[in-house]
Scaffold this active site. Structure first.
Site, PDB file in Angstrom:
ATOM      1  N   ARG A 130     -67.366 -43.223 -44.721  1.00 21.38           N
ATOM      2  CA  ARG A 130     -65.985 -42.772 -44.592  1.00 21.38           C
ATOM      3  C   ARG A 130     -65.318 -43.322 -43.343  1.00 21.38           C
ATOM      4  O   ARG A 130     -64.130 -43.697 -43.373  1.00 21.38           O
ATOM      5  CB  ARG A 130     -65.936 -41.236 -44.603  1.00 21.38           C
ATOM      6  CG  ARG A 130     -64.530 -40.630 -44.452  1.00 21.38           C
ATOM      7  CD  ARG A 130     -63.475 -41.296 -45.307  1.00 21.38           C
ATOM      8  NE  ARG A 130     -63.850 -41.406 -46.715  1.00 21.38           N
ATOM      9  CZ  ARG A 130     -63.225 -42.184 -47.585  1.00 21.38           C
ATOM     10  NH1 ARG A 130     -62.223 -42.961 -47.187  1.00 21.38           N
ATOM     11  NH2 ARG A 130     -63.610 -42.220 -48.831  1.00 21.38           N
ATOM     12  N   LYS A 165     -44.007 -47.367 -32.881  1.00 21.78           N
ATOM     13  CA  LYS A 165     -44.218 -46.181 -33.725  1.00 21.78           C
ATOM     14  C   LYS A 165     -45.572 -46.289 -34.427  1.00 21.78           C
ATOM     15  O   LYS A 165     -45.667 -46.533 -35.628  1.00 21.78           O
ATOM     16  CB  LYS A 165     -43.078 -46.035 -34.730  1.00 21.78           C
ATOM     17  CG  LYS A 165     -41.725 -45.804 -34.058  1.00 21.78           C
ATOM     18  CD  LYS A 165     -40.592 -45.754 -35.069  1.00 21.78           C
ATOM     19  CE  LYS A 165     -39.249 -45.568 -34.370  1.00 21.78           C
ATOM     20  NZ  LYS A 165     -38.113 -45.556 -35.331  1.00 21.78           N
ATOM     21  N   LYS A 197     -32.083 -48.674 -23.409  1.00 21.62           N
ATOM     22  CA  LYS A 197     -31.385 -47.969 -24.482  1.00 21.62           C
ATOM     23  C   LYS A 197     -30.273 -47.122 -23.879  1.00 21.62           C
ATOM     24  O   LYS A 197     -30.040 -47.141 -22.666  1.00 21.62           O
ATOM     25  CB  LYS A 197     -32.389 -47.131 -25.281  1.00 21.62           C
ATOM     26  CG  LYS A 197     -33.557 -47.968 -25.815  1.00 21.62           C
ATOM     27  CD  LYS A 197     -34.457 -47.193 -26.734  1.00 21.62           C
ATOM     28  CE  LYS A 197     -33.871 -47.120 -28.123  1.00 21.62           C
ATOM     29  NZ  LYS A 197     -34.831 -46.553 -29.103  1.00 21.62           N
ATOM     30  N   GLU A 226     -30.398 -52.495 -26.142  1.00 23.01           N
ATOM     31  CA  GLU A 226     -29.948 -51.991 -27.442  1.00 23.01           C
ATOM     32  C   GLU A 226     -28.428 -52.043 -27.509  1.00 23.01           C
ATOM     33  O   GLU A 226     -27.729 -51.661 -26.569  1.00 23.01           O
ATOM     34  CB  GLU A 226     -30.426 -50.549 -27.618  1.00 23.01           C
ATOM     35  CG  GLU A 226     -30.021 -49.925 -28.927  1.00 23.01           C
ATOM     36  CD  GLU A 226     -30.445 -48.472 -29.023  1.00 23.01           C
ATOM     37  OE1 GLU A 226     -31.287 -48.160 -29.877  1.00 23.01           O
ATOM     38  OE2 GLU A 226     -29.947 -47.655 -28.209  1.00 23.01           O
ATOM     39  N   ASP A 247     -28.791 -52.409 -33.428  1.00 21.61           N
ATOM     40  CA  ASP A 247     -29.253 -51.189 -34.075  1.00 21.61           C
ATOM     41  C   ASP A 247     -28.293 -50.688 -35.150  1.00 21.61           C
ATOM     42  O   ASP A 247     -27.107 -50.466 -34.886  1.00 21.61           O
ATOM     43  CB  ASP A 247     -29.445 -50.111 -33.014  1.00 21.61           C
ATOM     44  CG  ASP A 247     -30.162 -48.881 -33.550  1.00 21.61           C
ATOM     45  OD1 ASP A 247     -31.004 -49.040 -34.452  1.00 21.61           O
ATOM     46  OD2 ASP A 247     -29.882 -47.783 -33.061  1.00 21.61           O
TER      47      ASP A 247
END
Length: 310
Positions: A130, A165, A197, A226, A247
């Site tokens: 596993r 992320k 940002k 950004e 963005d």
């Protein structure tokens, strides 16, 4: 689809050469992953047989001396990644195991293809199963999703990027999987690229002030800013940004921003991107498309272990 080379042409499937993965990090990942499954997170016994003994089911049902062969098999079409790490999981619990590769990271595989063949003590193979599958399935799922994005923008010149992320503590593996799928890595963390940002601009007082502050503190670091509008993109590039994060701009606004920047900085489209619009976005002339979903939402590639006891 590329053909999978014959196993005889494969190097040692545990070899990390060319992966960019750190040897010590992989060793630690293998230890932590097996410990999670075998000892509830407590340090794994160094002796393989003592570690394997924590698999209460296999210890009860499989004779200690029984040997066998297991195939790690694709249950779905996709792009594989993480095989060297999976091989090291098996080797940690069965150091004398023979491991033969049937595929290499980055290969396109079909359902039923054998990716690894491992021969050793059955208890060890089952105890490692596993943990090895979790690693390879996760990495292969990311590689498979990335390849779909790369194929979607093929010929446009745009490069598919990942983001930060990622799953905590799995970033090196997940970003490696993106590379296996044909994508590229953006920044590995907060330390290697400055990302200015809106909150940073608010704290610094302006885009120009934020860029100047980063240049003073970290002169060798790439500075990305950004921008939500064409005007912000122009302001950022005039302030000295190397890279612009455009963005949530629709394609017509992206096209205008790219034209206004006129090659003075690299441009990256991000926010709300889907495969359905990937090619249209890439055609605006942006250099990159960054896709957080590659690492935060890709489903696993279904892999399994088929055992043949001796």
């Amino acid at each position: 689809m590329s053909a999978v080379p014959a196993p005889a042409t494969r190097p040692d499937p545990r070899d990390l050469t060319g992966t960019g993965l750190d040897e010590a990090w992989v060793t630690d990942l293998v230890e932590r992953t097996l410990a999670e499954d075998l000892t509830g997170g407590s340090p794994l016994p160094h002796a393989p047989d003592q570690a394997v003994a924590h698999d209460v089911t296999s210890a009860a049902t499989v004779p200690a001396t029984q040997r066998g062969t297991a195939d790690l098999v694709a249950r779905a079409d996709g792009v594989v990644a993480g095989l060297p790490v999976a091989a090291r999981v098996f080797a940690r619990l069965s150091p004398s195991a023979t491991i033969v590769a049937g595929a290499a990271d980055g290969d396109v595989v079909r359902r039923g293809d054998v990716l690894l063949t491992i021969s050793g003590h059955v208890r060890a193979l089952l105890a490692a199963e596993r943990s090895a599958l979790n690693i390879a399935s996760r990495a292969s799922g990311i590689a498979t999703a990335t390849r779909a994005w790369v194929d979607a923008v093929a010929g446009t010149g745009a490069v598919v990027l990942d983001t930060r992320k990622t799953t905590p503590l799995l970033r090196p593996l997940e970003k490696y999987a993106v590379r296996c799928g044909g994508g590229s890595n953006k920044r590995m963390g907060l330390y290697d690229v400055a990302m200015i940002k809106d909150n940073h601009v608010a704290a610094a007082g302006s885009v120009a002030a934020a860029v100047a502050a980063v240049r003073e503190r970290a002169p060798r670091v790439t500075v990305q800013v950004e921008a939500d509008t064409v005007a912000q993109a122009v302001e950022a590039v005039e302030a000295g940004a190397d890279f612009l994060l455009l963005d949530n701009m629709p394609p017509d606004v992206l096209r205008a921003a790219v034209a206004a920047v006129a090659g003075r900085a690299e441009t990256e489209a991000t926010g709300g991107l889907t495969l359905a619009v990937a090619r249209e976005v890439a055609a605006t002339g942006v250099d990159y498309l960054s896709v957080g979903a590659l690492t935060h939402s890709s489903p696993i590639l279904d892999l399994a272990l088929d055992l043949r006891p001796a």
